[in-house]
Design a protein around this motif. Structure first.
Motif, PDB file in Angstrom:
ATOM      1  N   THR A  64      -0.729  -6.979 -10.434  1.00 21.62           N
ATOM      2  CA  THR A  64      -1.009  -5.555 -10.646  1.00 21.62           C
ATOM      3  C   THR A  64      -2.083  -5.361 -11.704  1.00 21.62           C
ATOM      4  O   THR A  64      -2.427  -4.233 -12.035  1.00 21.62           O
ATOM      5  CB  THR A  64       0.266  -4.837 -11.155  1.00 21.62           C
ATOM      6  N   ASP A  65      -2.596  -6.469 -12.239  1.00 18.63           N
ATOM      7  CA  ASP A  65      -3.437  -6.354 -13.440  1.00 18.63           C
ATOM      8  C   ASP A  65      -4.933  -6.487 -13.146  1.00 18.63           C
ATOM      9  O   ASP A  65      -5.736  -6.584 -14.070  1.00 18.63           O
ATOM     10  CB  ASP A  65      -3.026  -7.438 -14.443  1.00 18.63           C
TER      11      ASP A  65
ATOM     12  N   ARG B 199     -10.318  10.979 -11.037  1.00 21.55           N
ATOM     13  CA  ARG B 199      -9.804  11.541 -12.292  1.00 21.55           C
ATOM     14  C   ARG B 199      -8.284  11.608 -12.186  1.00 21.55           C
ATOM     15  O   ARG B 199      -7.563  11.267 -13.121  1.00 21.55           O
ATOM     16  CB  ARG B 199     -10.367  12.951 -12.513  1.00 21.55           C
ATOM     17  N   MET B 200      -7.815  12.041 -11.024  1.00 16.56           N
ATOM     18  CA  MET B 200      -6.371  12.094 -10.800  1.00 16.56           C
ATOM     19  C   MET B 200      -5.769  10.686 -10.883  1.00 16.56           C
ATOM     20  O   MET B 200      -4.742  10.464 -11.527  1.00 16.56           O
ATOM     21  CB  MET B 200      -6.099  12.703  -9.419  1.00 16.56           C
ATOM     22  N   THR B 201      -6.441   9.712 -10.235  1.00 16.01           N
ATOM     23  CA  THR B 201      -5.950   8.331 -10.216  1.00 16.01           C
ATOM     24  C   THR B 201      -5.870   7.756 -11.629  1.00 16.01           C
ATOM     25  O   THR B 201      -4.888   7.100 -12.005  1.00 16.01           O
ATOM     26  CB  THR B 201      -6.898   7.438  -9.379  1.00 16.01           C
ATOM     27  N   ARG B 202      -6.917   8.015 -12.418  1.00 13.64           N
ATOM     28  CA  ARG B 202      -6.961   7.471 -13.777  1.00 13.64           C
ATOM     29  C   ARG B 202      -5.898   8.116 -14.660  1.00 13.64           C
ATOM     30  O   ARG B 202      -5.375   7.492 -15.575  1.00 13.64           O
ATOM     31  CB  ARG B 202      -8.365   7.656 -14.368  1.00 13.64           C
ATOM     32  N   ASP B 203      -5.583   9.354 -14.358  1.00 18.72           N
ATOM     33  CA  ASP B 203      -4.542  10.035 -15.122  1.00 18.72           C
ATOM     34  C   ASP B 203      -3.164   9.435 -14.823  1.00 18.72           C
ATOM     35  O   ASP B 203      -2.326   9.260 -15.705  1.00 18.72           O
ATOM     36  CB  ASP B 203      -4.560  11.526 -14.761  1.00 18.72           C
ATOM     37  N   VAL B 204      -2.938   9.092 -13.550  1.00 16.00           N
ATOM     38  CA  VAL B 204      -1.613   8.635 -13.148  1.00 16.00           C
ATOM     39  C   VAL B 204      -1.407   7.133 -13.426  1.00 16.00           C
ATOM     40  O   VAL B 204      -0.278   6.694 -13.665  1.00 16.00           O
ATOM     41  CB  VAL B 204      -1.372   8.992 -11.650  1.00 16.00           C
ATOM     42  N   ALA B 205      -2.509   6.346 -13.441  1.00 21.13           N
ATOM     43  CA  ALA B 205      -2.394   4.885 -13.551  1.00 21.13           C
ATOM     44  C   ALA B 205      -1.490   4.402 -14.702  1.00 21.13           C
ATOM     45  O   ALA B 205      -0.543   3.643 -14.455  1.00 21.13           O
ATOM     46  CB  ALA B 205      -3.786   4.246 -13.646  1.00 21.13           C
ATOM     47  N   PRO B 206      -1.735   4.839 -15.946  1.00 18.45           N
ATOM     48  CA  PRO B 206      -0.898   4.300 -17.031  1.00 18.45           C
ATOM     49  C   PRO B 206       0.571   4.697 -16.886  1.00 18.45           C
ATOM     50  O   PRO B 206       1.453   3.979 -17.346  1.00 18.45           O
ATOM     51  CB  PRO B 206      -1.512   4.904 -18.307  1.00 18.45           C
ATOM     52  N   ARG B 207       0.819   5.819 -16.215  1.00 18.52           N
ATOM     53  CA  ARG B 207       2.208   6.257 -16.080  1.00 18.52           C
ATOM     54  C   ARG B 207       2.972   5.424 -15.058  1.00 18.52           C
ATOM     55  O   ARG B 207       4.195   5.438 -15.032  1.00 18.52           O
ATOM     56  CB  ARG B 207       2.260   7.747 -15.734  1.00 18.52           C
TER      57      ARG B 207
ATOM     58  N   TYR C  61      -0.285   0.659 -14.268  1.00 16.65           N
ATOM     59  CA  TYR C  61      -1.465  -0.009 -13.695  1.00 16.65           C
ATOM     60  C   TYR C  61      -2.710   0.263 -14.530  1.00 16.65           C
ATOM     61  O   TYR C  61      -2.791   1.295 -15.210  1.00 16.65           O
ATOM     62  CB  TYR C  61      -1.726   0.501 -12.265  1.00 16.65           C
ATOM     63  N   PRO C  62      -3.707  -0.637 -14.464  1.00 17.55           N
ATOM     64  CA  PRO C  62      -4.967  -0.346 -15.163  1.00 17.55           C
ATOM     65  C   PRO C  62      -5.731   0.793 -14.463  1.00 17.55           C
ATOM     66  O   PRO C  62      -5.627   0.951 -13.240  1.00 17.55           O
ATOM     67  CB  PRO C  62      -5.753  -1.664 -15.051  1.00 17.55           C
TER      68      PRO C  62
ATOM     69  N   PHE D 178       0.845  -1.199   0.000  1.00 18.64           N
ATOM     70  CA  PHE D 178       0.000   0.000   0.000  1.00 18.64           C
ATOM     71  C   PHE D 178       0.881   1.251   0.000  1.00 18.64           C
ATOM     72  O   PHE D 178       0.719   2.148  -0.828  1.00 18.64           O
ATOM     73  CB  PHE D 178      -0.912  -0.039   1.232  1.00 18.64           C
ATOM     74  N   TYR D 179       1.853   1.294   0.916  1.00 16.74           N
ATOM     75  CA  TYR D 179       2.675   2.507   1.007  1.00 16.74           C
ATOM     76  C   TYR D 179       3.510   2.722  -0.255  1.00 16.74           C
ATOM     77  O   TYR D 179       3.679   3.843  -0.720  1.00 16.74           O
ATOM     78  CB  TYR D 179       3.572   2.484   2.252  1.00 16.74           C
ATOM     79  N   LYS D 180       3.997   1.638  -0.850  1.00 13.47           N
ATOM     80  CA  LYS D 180       4.790   1.791  -2.086  1.00 13.47           C
ATOM     81  C   LYS D 180       3.955   2.444  -3.189  1.00 13.47           C
ATOM     82  O   LYS D 180       4.445   3.282  -3.945  1.00 13.47           O
ATOM     83  CB  LYS D 180       5.302   0.431  -2.572  1.00 13.47           C
ATOM     84  N   ASN D 181       2.679   2.045  -3.281  1.00 16.77           N
ATOM     85  CA  ASN D 181       1.820   2.663  -4.298  1.00 16.77           C
ATOM     86  C   ASN D 181       1.540   4.126  -3.986  1.00 16.77           C
ATOM     87  O   ASN D 181       1.490   4.958  -4.892  1.00 16.77           O
ATOM     88  CB  ASN D 181       0.516   1.877  -4.444  1.00 16.77           C
ATOM     89  N   VAL D 182       1.354   4.450  -2.701  1.00 17.71           N
ATOM     90  CA  VAL D 182       1.151   5.856  -2.328  1.00 17.71           C
ATOM     91  C   VAL D 182       2.327   6.692  -2.831  1.00 17.71           C
ATOM     92  O   VAL D 182       2.156   7.745  -3.448  1.00 17.71           O
ATOM     93  CB  VAL D 182       0.981   6.006  -0.788  1.00 17.71           C
ATOM     94  N   VAL D 183       3.540   6.188  -2.588  1.00 17.89           N
ATOM     95  CA  VAL D 183       4.734   6.937  -2.993  1.00 17.89           C
ATOM     96  C   VAL D 183       4.836   7.054  -4.518  1.00 17.89           C
ATOM     97  O   VAL D 183       5.182   8.108  -5.051  1.00 17.89           O
ATOM     98  CB  VAL D 183       6.013   6.290  -2.391  1.00 17.89           C
ATOM     99  N   LYS D 184       4.507   5.972  -5.219  1.00 13.58           N
ATOM    100  CA  LYS D 184       4.526   6.028  -6.690  1.00 13.58           C
ATOM    101  C   LYS D 184       3.578   7.113  -7.201  1.00 13.58           C
ATOM    102  O   LYS D 184       3.905   7.880  -8.117  1.00 13.58           O
ATOM    103  CB  LYS D 184       4.064   4.692  -7.288  1.00 13.58           C
TER     104      LYS D 184
END
Length: 450
Positions: A280-281, A297-305, A308-309, A226-232
């Motif tokens: 992750t898929d 909206r923010m999450t969906r913008d960052v996901a492909p970068r 992640y889906p 969880f924390y690793k994803n927060v940082v990403k």
């Protein structure tokens, strides 16, 4: 997702109220012009340019963000305009039929009646489901007090139905960290509210074998995934972007500025290694009230970068305050809300005394001209809670024609709400600290993923 409460600055000094006014002006300007903040709008959701027409002035009236919901219309927020402004898609008959075919179940009344009215990528979720590919549900609640009202139940009632008909795992985030940052609470109070609110959520009937409820304050410290994803996420969202999306200013604490990454992280399956291992898929579906959309909206913008889906979303309308649909129900105003702790007598008094009526001033006028269901709060509440479509339609006809009086309509609502709340209270009593603890312990969940 959460129906969070009105933004209220507790210090009430001049700086804060000036900041608040400025924010509101900035947002209204953006709503009217559709232009401001274009640079910060995530590329996938360009600012809609259709707001330049003759109704540009009207768009100003509706103000929706994760903290405030306000409109000048007694009918409530114009949701069609909101879809255009947020760039989401309408849930149409075709999509509802497709959900029915995929699940083999009659669509929930929230779908039949347009209470869940907007979506992002729901067709993708159904594609995956029909091809036996897994997905999971994610929703949440901001525990700002022990008092939860019926409006808070809307996303959970629907999420429970989704869990049942699709047979998928569910994670529920309790953002006690958010409430500590935004409100005048201690950390212990915020965590205490999270556990108490979790009991009300459990009382909605979620399956303990398929549901993980977590407090951010608790889970963040014990889950490296969880924390690793927060940082990403934090690395890939700029201050400029969150200013544009959430209206943060230079005087907001850095905790607030970075919080959106924490609400975004559960959208990615490897935030829950005990459930999904390191996969992750796995697609995520988020049922929430539409005021929470900016986070995603923010999450969906960052996901492909970050590889992640994108999470898919289902948006609900707001549950109107008793005083009228200009605002949503708020736990900070006891007269605007029917609480889950209210007695049968309190429910009766509140509905009779405070529920805004679309009826006429006198019985004679009402019989002659009829009532207005579009602004009548008691009728609106029945659309949420009365299961029988035919009965609802009959009430709509009778009230509109004047055959049914306001007092009679309120009586029907009271008779629907009293058992609903009483049954909730009975189930809530069964939820012990041990049961809550079990729901909130990271563990494997059971589901059929290959």
């Amino acid at each position: 997702m959460r129906q969070s409460h009105h933004f209220c600055f507790l210090s009430q000094d001049e700086i804060d109220s000036a900041v608040k006014m400025l924010l509101s002006l900035k947002m209204s300007y953006k709503a009217a012009m559709g232009e401001d903040y274009k640079a910060d709008c995530p590329p996938g959701n360009p600012a809609p340019t259709s707001n330049h027409g003759p109704d540009a002035a009207e768009a100003e009236e509706d103000f929706v963000d994760p903290w405030t919901v306000q409109t000048s219309s007694a009918k409530g927020i114009d949701y069609d305009k909101l879809i255009v402004r947020f760039g989401s898609s309408k849930i149409d008959k075709e999509l509802i039929n497709r959900i029915e075919r995929a699940t083999g179940q009659r669509p929930h009344r929230f779908l039949r009646r347009g209470i869940f009215f907007s979506h992002r990528d729901m067709n993708q979720v159904l594609d995956a489901y029909e091809n036996k590919k897994p997905f999971y549900l994610y929703t949440g609640r901001g525990p700002s007090s022990e008092a939860m009202h019926v409006g808070h139940l809307i996303p959970f009632i629907f999420t429970k139905w989704l869990q049942d008909v699709f047979n998928v795992p569910l994670v529920i985030q309790m953002t006690d960290d958010e409430k500590y940052l935004w409100k005048d609470l201690t950390l212990d109070q915020a965590y205490g509210y999270a556990v108490e609110n979790a009991k009300d959520i459990i009382a909605c009937g979620f399956d303990i074998n398929k549901t993980f409820i977590f407090s951010d304050l608790d889970y963040m410290g014990m889950s490296s995934g969880f924390y690793k994803n927060v940082v990403k996420i934090q690395k890939h969202v700029t201050f400029n972007q969150v200013k544009g999306i959430f209206g943060f200013t230079d005087s907001d604490s850095i905790g607030k500025i970075s919080f959106p990454a924490i609400q975004a992280a559960p959208s990615f399956s490897n935030s829950f290694p005990q459930i999904f291992q390191d996969r992750t898929d796995i697609q995520c579906l988020i049922p929430c009230a539409i005021d929470q959309d900016p986070y995603f909206r923010m999450t969906r913008d960052v996901a492909p970068r970050i590889g992640y889906p994108k999470p898919a979303l289902l948006h609900s309308t707001f549950f109107p305050a008793l005083q009228g649909a200009q605002t949503k129900m708020s736990a900070s105003d006891p007269n605007s809300s029917i609480f889950l702790t209210d007695t049968a007598k309190q429910i009766k008094t509140k509905v009779n005394k405070h529920a805004f009526s679309g009826g006429r001033d006198t019985i004679e006028e009402h019989r002659q001209f009829g009532g207005n269901c579009d602004v009548d709060v008691s009728f609106m509440y029945l659309t949420f809670f009365l299961e029988d479509d035919d009965k609802l339609e009959q009430i709509r006809k009778d009230y509109t024609s004047g055959a049914m009086l306001t007092g009679e309509l309120k009586k029907v609502l009271i008779e629907v709400l009293q058992p609903l709340i009483a049954e909730h209270q009975a189930r809530r009593k069964q939820v012990t600290d041990e049961i809550a603890k079990e729901f909130m312990t990271p563990r494997e969940l059971s589901f059929d993923f290959q």
